[in-house]
Scaffold this active site. Sequence first.
Site, PDB file in Angstrom:
ATOM      1  N   GLN A 141       2.534   4.868  13.130  1.00 23.14           N
ATOM      2  CA  GLN A 141       2.015   5.712  12.056  1.00 23.14           C
ATOM      3  C   GLN A 141       1.496   7.016  12.667  1.00 23.14           C
ATOM      4  O   GLN A 141       0.557   7.007  13.461  1.00 23.14           O
ATOM      5  CB  GLN A 141       0.898   5.029  11.272  1.00 23.14           C
ATOM      6  CG  GLN A 141       0.536   5.825  10.011  1.00 23.14           C
ATOM      7  CD  GLN A 141      -0.698   5.325   9.313  1.00 23.14           C
ATOM      8  OE1 GLN A 141      -1.769   5.264   9.916  1.00 23.14           O
ATOM      9  NE2 GLN A 141      -0.573   4.984   8.043  1.00 23.14           N
TER      10      GLN A 141
ATOM     11  N   TYR B 252      -6.415  12.493   4.847  1.00 27.22           N
ATOM     12  CA  TYR B 252      -6.158  13.173   6.115  1.00 27.22           C
ATOM     13  C   TYR B 252      -5.270  14.403   5.893  1.00 27.22           C
ATOM     14  O   TYR B 252      -5.018  14.799   4.761  1.00 27.22           O
ATOM     15  CB  TYR B 252      -5.595  12.183   7.128  1.00 27.22           C
ATOM     16  CG  TYR B 252      -6.573  11.060   7.431  1.00 27.22           C
ATOM     17  CD1 TYR B 252      -7.838  11.352   7.941  1.00 27.22           C
ATOM     18  CD2 TYR B 252      -6.268   9.727   7.163  1.00 27.22           C
ATOM     19  CE1 TYR B 252      -8.768  10.350   8.204  1.00 27.22           C
ATOM     20  CE2 TYR B 252      -7.183   8.723   7.418  1.00 27.22           C
ATOM     21  CZ  TYR B 252      -8.434   9.036   7.931  1.00 27.22           C
ATOM     22  OH  TYR B 252      -9.363   8.037   8.167  1.00 27.22           O
TER      23      TYR B 252
ATOM     24  N   ARG C 134       3.497   7.423   3.961  1.00 24.43           N
ATOM     25  CA  ARG C 134       2.411   6.839   3.172  1.00 24.43           C
ATOM     26  C   ARG C 134       1.748   7.936   2.353  1.00 24.43           C
ATOM     27  O   ARG C 134       1.457   9.012   2.873  1.00 24.43           O
ATOM     28  CB  ARG C 134       1.383   6.167   4.091  1.00 24.43           C
ATOM     29  CG  ARG C 134       0.496   5.173   3.336  1.00 24.43           C
ATOM     30  CD  ARG C 134      -0.478   4.462   4.245  1.00 24.43           C
ATOM     31  NE  ARG C 134      -0.878   3.181   3.650  1.00 24.43           N
ATOM     32  CZ  ARG C 134      -1.944   2.491   4.021  1.00 24.43           C
ATOM     33  NH1 ARG C 134      -2.737   2.944   4.976  1.00 24.43           N
ATOM     34  NH2 ARG C 134      -2.239   1.342   3.450  1.00 24.43           N
TER      35      ARG C 134
ATOM     36  N   GLY D 277      -3.563  -5.983   5.186  1.00 23.78           N
ATOM     37  CA  GLY D 277      -4.439  -5.329   6.138  1.00 23.78           C
ATOM     38  C   GLY D 277      -5.411  -6.273   6.809  1.00 23.78           C
ATOM     39  O   GLY D 277      -5.080  -6.995   7.750  1.00 23.78           O
ATOM     40  N   ARG D 278      -6.645  -6.293   6.315  1.00 26.55           N
ATOM     41  CA  ARG D 278      -7.711  -7.042   6.988  1.00 26.55           C
ATOM     42  C   ARG D 278      -7.395  -8.521   7.220  1.00 26.55           C
ATOM     43  O   ARG D 278      -7.793  -9.066   8.259  1.00 26.55           O
ATOM     44  CB  ARG D 278      -9.007  -6.878   6.201  1.00 26.55           C
ATOM     45  CG  ARG D 278      -9.587  -5.476   6.321  1.00 26.55           C
ATOM     46  CD  ARG D 278     -10.842  -5.310   5.516  1.00 26.55           C
ATOM     47  NE  ARG D 278     -11.492  -4.033   5.792  1.00 26.55           N
ATOM     48  CZ  ARG D 278     -12.648  -3.649   5.254  1.00 26.55           C
ATOM     49  NH1 ARG D 278     -13.278  -4.458   4.400  1.00 26.55           N
ATOM     50  NH2 ARG D 278     -13.164  -2.483   5.563  1.00 26.55           N
TER      51      ARG D 278
END
Length: 350
Positions: free
Chosen positions: A100, A182, A229, A319-320
């Site tokens: 990424q 971002y 993304r 994810g987590r």
Amino acid sequence: MTDNLFQPFALNETITLQNRILMAPLTRCMADEELVPTQAMAEYYTRRAEAGLIISEAVLIRPDGQGYPNTPGLFTPAQIDGWRVVTDAVHKAGGKIFAQLWHTGRVAHPHFFEKSGSTQVIAPSAVGLEGSLPRMRELNYHVPKAVSHDEIVQLVADYAQAAANAIDAGFDGVEIHGANGYLIDQFLHHDSNRRTDEYGQTAENMARFPLAVVDAISARIGNDRTGLRVSPGAYVNMAGDSRDRAVFDYLLAELELRDLAFLHIGIFDDAMEFDYLGGSASSYVRSIYSKTLVGVGSYSAEMGSAAIAADKFDLLAIGRPFIANPDYVARVREGDELVEYSDEMLTSLV
């Protein structure tokens, strides 16, 4: 039933995934002081190689993109060599992995890159964030400099070079980080993009830089190895704006023409709804974008399987739970109980 999660899935003629479960990018801040991946990182990713595709933690394209401690880069020979150890190990274990690519924009801080000779935070506009860095509360955000036209051209080139470095490092492809507040995402939202030149005000202008990055990377390594993304719902480090809808209407229609490996939603919880999107981020994107879509955002395997069956998206990023369960894929396949995630798990790579 989650059987559909374990079907192979062809992204294109180049890449076929062994299942529809992706490991979402998860920033761990565990690279060494030169931002080189470590052996512990290689072992961490290898333990998760049963995922259909691993998307690496966000990887810096150049020094001035850094906003968190010990986040790995892809701009020095040592960093490329370090990532090659990771990708070789993942491939040996039968997995696939994309890098990424990341520049944090106004979320960056000179503390991390002063030694590179740069002290200027850059962003679309000179609109700063209030407060301090989440992992280093003693550091306050700086008001960024609005990037010039020439600096934007250089950024596009640096993204393309980072993508080429990723392939050199053995990655199967890249995901461009265009989400979560971002740099690229900052161009796509009116709260953070207040430019009046060819990169601001209109949907076409605001999407110009993100699309230039997509096109430069696709030209360099192939569109079949390029994912993106996006976060159409402004939900982190910026305020939502009803005008953002037109920007993403335009962007998604353009992306539909580009035949990327996939498009990936950036959202923490896909149950969130946005008035100007008419619902959730994923349902909005699916209403415009018909090609391979990755859903994410607090989904269980069962919820994700049902969403795929209903054609809400094609692939499920987790994810987590992948932090807490290196063997997540096997546990879901066998119907075993998952270990519950807790923040204490962030202190080490297991």
